[in-house]
Structures are given as C-alpha cells and as structure tokens.
Design an enzyme around this catalytic site. Sequence first.
Site, PDB file in Angstrom:
ATOM      1  N   ASP A  51       0.918  -1.292  -0.108  1.00  0.00           N
ATOM      2  CA  ASP A  51      -0.111   0.068  -0.118  1.00  0.00           C
ATOM      3  C   ASP A  51       0.894   1.173   0.118  1.00  0.00           C
ATOM      4  OD1 ASP A  51      -1.568   2.118   0.574  1.00  0.00           O
ATOM      5  OD2 ASP A  51      -2.515   1.319   2.357  1.00  0.00           O
ATOM      6  N   GLU A 130      31.175  13.209   0.659  1.00  0.00           N
ATOM      7  CA  GLU A 130      31.855  13.156   1.801  1.00  0.00           C
ATOM      8  C   GLU A 130      30.804  13.469   2.817  1.00  0.00           C
ATOM      9  OE1 GLU A 130      34.778  15.997   1.774  1.00  0.00           O
ATOM     10  OE2 GLU A 130      35.915  15.094   0.268  1.00  0.00           O
ATOM     11  N   GLU A 132      29.346  13.940   6.421  1.00  0.00           N
ATOM     12  CA  GLU A 132      29.808  14.192   7.870  1.00  0.00           C
ATOM     13  C   GLU A 132      28.578  13.943   8.776  1.00  0.00           C
ATOM     14  OE1 GLU A 132      32.777  17.920   6.796  1.00  0.00           O
ATOM     15  OE2 GLU A 132      30.763  18.543   7.219  1.00  0.00           O
ATOM     16  N   GLU A 212      35.986  15.195  12.582  1.00  0.00           N
ATOM     17  CA  GLU A 212      35.883  16.513  12.166  1.00  0.00           C
ATOM     18  C   GLU A 212      36.215  17.610  12.905  1.00  0.00           C
ATOM     19  OE1 GLU A 212      35.540  18.374   9.367  1.00  0.00           O
ATOM     20  OE2 GLU A 212      35.667  16.851   7.768  1.00  0.00           O
ATOM     21  N   GLU A 220      33.666  11.959  10.167  1.00  0.00           N
ATOM     22  CA  GLU A 220      33.419  11.933   8.588  1.00  0.00           C
ATOM     23  C   GLU A 220      34.111  10.612   8.162  1.00  0.00           C
ATOM     24  OE1 GLU A 220      35.507  13.918   4.573  1.00  0.00           O
ATOM     25  OE2 GLU A 220      34.512  15.298   5.954  1.00  0.00           O
ATOM     26  N   HIS A 269      30.024  17.479   0.992  1.00  0.00           N
ATOM     27  CA  HIS A 269      30.670  17.712  -0.119  1.00  0.00           C
ATOM     28  C   HIS A 269      30.935  16.925  -1.196  1.00  0.00           C
ATOM     29  CE1 HIS A 269      33.220  19.953   3.077  1.00  0.00           C
ATOM     30  NE2 HIS A 269      32.181  20.580   2.715  1.00  0.00           N
ATOM     31  N   ARG A 339      38.541  26.679  -0.006  1.00  0.00           N
ATOM     32  CA  ARG A 339      37.412  26.111   0.553  1.00  0.00           C
ATOM     33  C   ARG A 339      36.246  26.842   1.054  1.00  0.00           C
ATOM     34  NH1 ARG A 339      39.067  20.734   2.013  1.00  0.00           N
ATOM     35  NH2 ARG A 339      41.317  20.239   1.506  1.00  0.00           N
ATOM     36  N   GLU A 358      34.430  19.478  -6.717  1.00  0.00           N
ATOM     37  CA  GLU A 358      33.864  19.108  -5.483  1.00  0.00           C
ATOM     38  C   GLU A 358      32.889  20.359  -5.413  1.00  0.00           C
ATOM     39  OE1 GLU A 358      35.227  19.153  -0.787  1.00  0.00           O
ATOM     40  OE2 GLU A 358      36.590  19.974  -2.336  1.00  0.00           O
ATOM     41  N   ARG A 360      30.368  22.044  -2.820  1.00  0.00           N
ATOM     42  CA  ARG A 360      30.654  21.882  -1.431  1.00  0.00           C
ATOM     43  C   ARG A 360      29.302  22.276  -0.637  1.00  0.00           C
ATOM     44  NH1 ARG A 360      35.397  21.665   0.788  1.00  0.00           N
ATOM     45  NH2 ARG A 360      35.224  22.921   2.464  1.00  0.00           N
TER      46      ARG A 360
END
Length: 470
Positions: A51, A130, A132, A212, A220, A269, A339, A358, A360
């Site tokens: 269902d 990645e 975290e 982290e 992480e 990330h 970063r 990457e 972020r």
Amino acid sequence: MTPEELVKKIQEEDIKLVDVRFVDLLGTWQHFTVPAHVITEDVFEEGLGFDGSSIRGWKSIDESDMLVIPDASTAFVDPFAEVNTLNIICDIVDPITKEPYQRHPRAIAKKAEEYLKSTGIADVAFFGPELEFFIFDDVRFDIKSNTAYYQVDSIEGIWNSGKDEDPNLGYKIRHKEGYFPVPPADTLQDLRSEIVLELEKAGIEVEAHHHEVATAGQAEIDIKYAPLLQQADNVMKYKYLAKNVASMYGKTITFMPKPLSGDNGTGMHTHQSLWKDGKPLFAGNGYAGLSEIGLYYIGGILKHGKALAAFTNPTTISYKRLIPGFEAPINLAYSSRNRSAAIRIPMYSPSPKAKRIEVRFPDPTANPYLAFTAMLMAGLDGIINKIDPGEPLDKNIYDLPPEELARVNKMPASLEEALNELEKDYEFLLRGDVFTEDLIRAWIDYKRENEIKYVNSIPHPAEFYLYFDV
C-alpha cells in the site's frame, strides 16, 4: 549479482528473511520483511505488492496499490538482525501500467543515467560524497504549546570541561579544533572503525575516516566514488549502517546540518566527474587542469545553484549551516584550492583520472537520488549551452571588500527562498523526462506545507531571549 545468483545465495547461506527496502520522496528508507522462500526469480519480474498511500508525498488512498521490484545487485546481509536477514533495495512500479513510479527517487536517478548516455557527452557520471555527521551520547527535544527545546550532549563536548564525571579526565575538544586530534581526545576511533568495517562488508569501499572540525563527536567517513545510482544506494546503506553501529555503542548519530550553534555544521561535499569510453572528460589544459567540458559543467552548477539548493539543502536547518564564518560555501564561485568557494577543484593529484570538481554546498539531509541527479542535470545544461563559469575566485572570500563581495552570487538564505528559485528555474531538470513537473510540484508543496509552515509557527527560544522584555 543476478536474480538467479541471489536466490542461490539465499539458499546456500541459510537466509531466513529478506527485508525489502525503498526510499520515500524525502530520502528515508521504508521497508517490510518477507520469509526467504518468497524471493523466487519470478519476484524480480513480477514484484511484491504493498500500500503506497501512507508513504510521504506519494499515492492517494484511491490509487494506493503499488509493486516493489527487488534489485539483486543491491543485496547485503543485515549485520544487526538476530535472525539471518538479507536486505535488498527495490524499485517501485505501477501494478497496472508496469511503468516505474515517477515519484520514486530511484526511478529519477535511473532516468538520469539513461539520459546522460543518450546525450553522447558521457556514459558514466561518478559521484563521491563526503558525508559528515555528529555522534552524540544523549539527545533530548520536545515541542508543546508552552515549551520548545533541544539538548544534545557528548563526552567530548567542550561544555563538559567543568563537569563532575568521577573523574573528568579533561580531554575535551575546543570549538573548531576537532580536525584531527588523536585519542584520548578523539574518543570515537573504534566506533568509526566499526562503521568502516560494516560498510566494506556491505560492498562499499572506504577511503578514510576521521574526526571533523567541530567539538562533540563530529565525524566523517569517506567512501570511494561510484556511478550515480550505485552511489545513491550506497548513501542509504551508509546512513543505515552508521546509525545502527552507533546504537550498538549506546550512542546516536545525526546527519542534521547544524545541531550545534557556534561551531561548524555538517556538509556533504560531493565530488563529481564525467567519463566516456573509460576516459575522464574533466581533465584538460584549462584552469586548474580542467577541460572545457569540466568548466562548462561548473558553469551549469553555478547558474542553477540557487534552484539546486531545494534538493541539495532541503531542510529549514540546512540554512543555519550556510552562514559566514564556518567555512560555509555560501558564495556561488569556484576555485582550485579555496574551500570557501561553492565549487572547489581538488589539486591533490596531477593524474587525469583524479580530475574532478567538488560541489561543497550540499548537506546530508538531501535525498541522494534527487540531489545527485539535479546536480548532474545542471552540469549537463552547462555543457550543452556552453555556460561560462566566469573567473575563478582564488581569494579568501571573507576578506573581500564589500563592493567586490556584492558581485559574487549567493546561495539562498532559507528553504523558502530555495523553493522559490526552483519554481522559477527547473526547465533544465525536465530534459529527457528525468524529472517531471509533477515530482517538482509535489516536492515544493510538501516542503512548504509540512516543514516551513510548521517551523514558522513555533516560537524559538532565541526569540524569548531577544523580545520577552520588549
């Protein structure tokens, strides 16, 4: 593993039960369990009925019958069940039309991989998230008409430096100093290692694990890149395995983006690259060793970044992470090493095979099937339309003068703003019938009605602090 091989495995390994799992619209696993003898080769074609009317954002009560079709390649033995149990991820099919259900996120991811191949641009999109998370010892929260509060605790938390712990050994991690202390300050080495072992037993290759930046158990575990659909499946397995290992240790894990004030939040990330005929397409002679295709892909992500946020940062608390001062990628810019940019081009290796971007800004509250697909579609839009990403921002964004910073496009400041942006900018998601307008509308309506409206209706403790004596 083929259906035939899986049925044989069930018999040879004396599997007693099979847990069939599927992801709902918001990104949570749902499941039911059947005796192992129910799983025959026919089930992989005919499916099992259930269902669907009680699943968030799905069918109405008058059209509730649905089928789950197991995917044999996703099976893994459940390490936590007392009875020998095999877990398997399923697709959702309409029992009448036999077509994939278009509000099932895994169907969206499948269509994305098919669309990618149809463009001729590439034949595989690799994703490497990645994730975290925080590992807490105690979590309490409540909401009533006369009270609303939360409280989290961790033996590592700096706020416990003066606590009588009979004895307090003093190894507490200061705010923003959680990257990479060794034990005894890092109290969670063994727990993270146990999660790693369970991930690898489930077929997910791990690259590293570590503490982290934040105090109080931020962690992480990095998993190796994989094709889009497989990696989205991996994220679901990752969350399940991590939470249950923590529970066995008497602890709890949350993937909330900002469970602590005054310290770093939790991101996801997401490394991405396109390949064709076994060759990487993002490696070239352009900025940071990128190809033209790689730069156009970045252009697409930056152009649609505000709309993407509705899927990559899909909770009201997502935007308590996206604030200045905590390495938060709030500015839609790219850089080779910075970063604080929304997109970074990692420079660890000169190998063309390692060339990737990457992104972020995503966080792990995202439904991985929808978030990965949306980013892929934005990147492909950049390639198809040759969207120039502009000049890179190889400066500390937070040190820019106000007039220069004002020229940098920003991520949305709230979920409501992100949903508004998605309403204005979603045509790129419809290419190849990957996303449907029905799913996008259902997503926006659900988030507004069930999350934003609810959160906005409750007084916040900070409002008492600011306004009680007015």
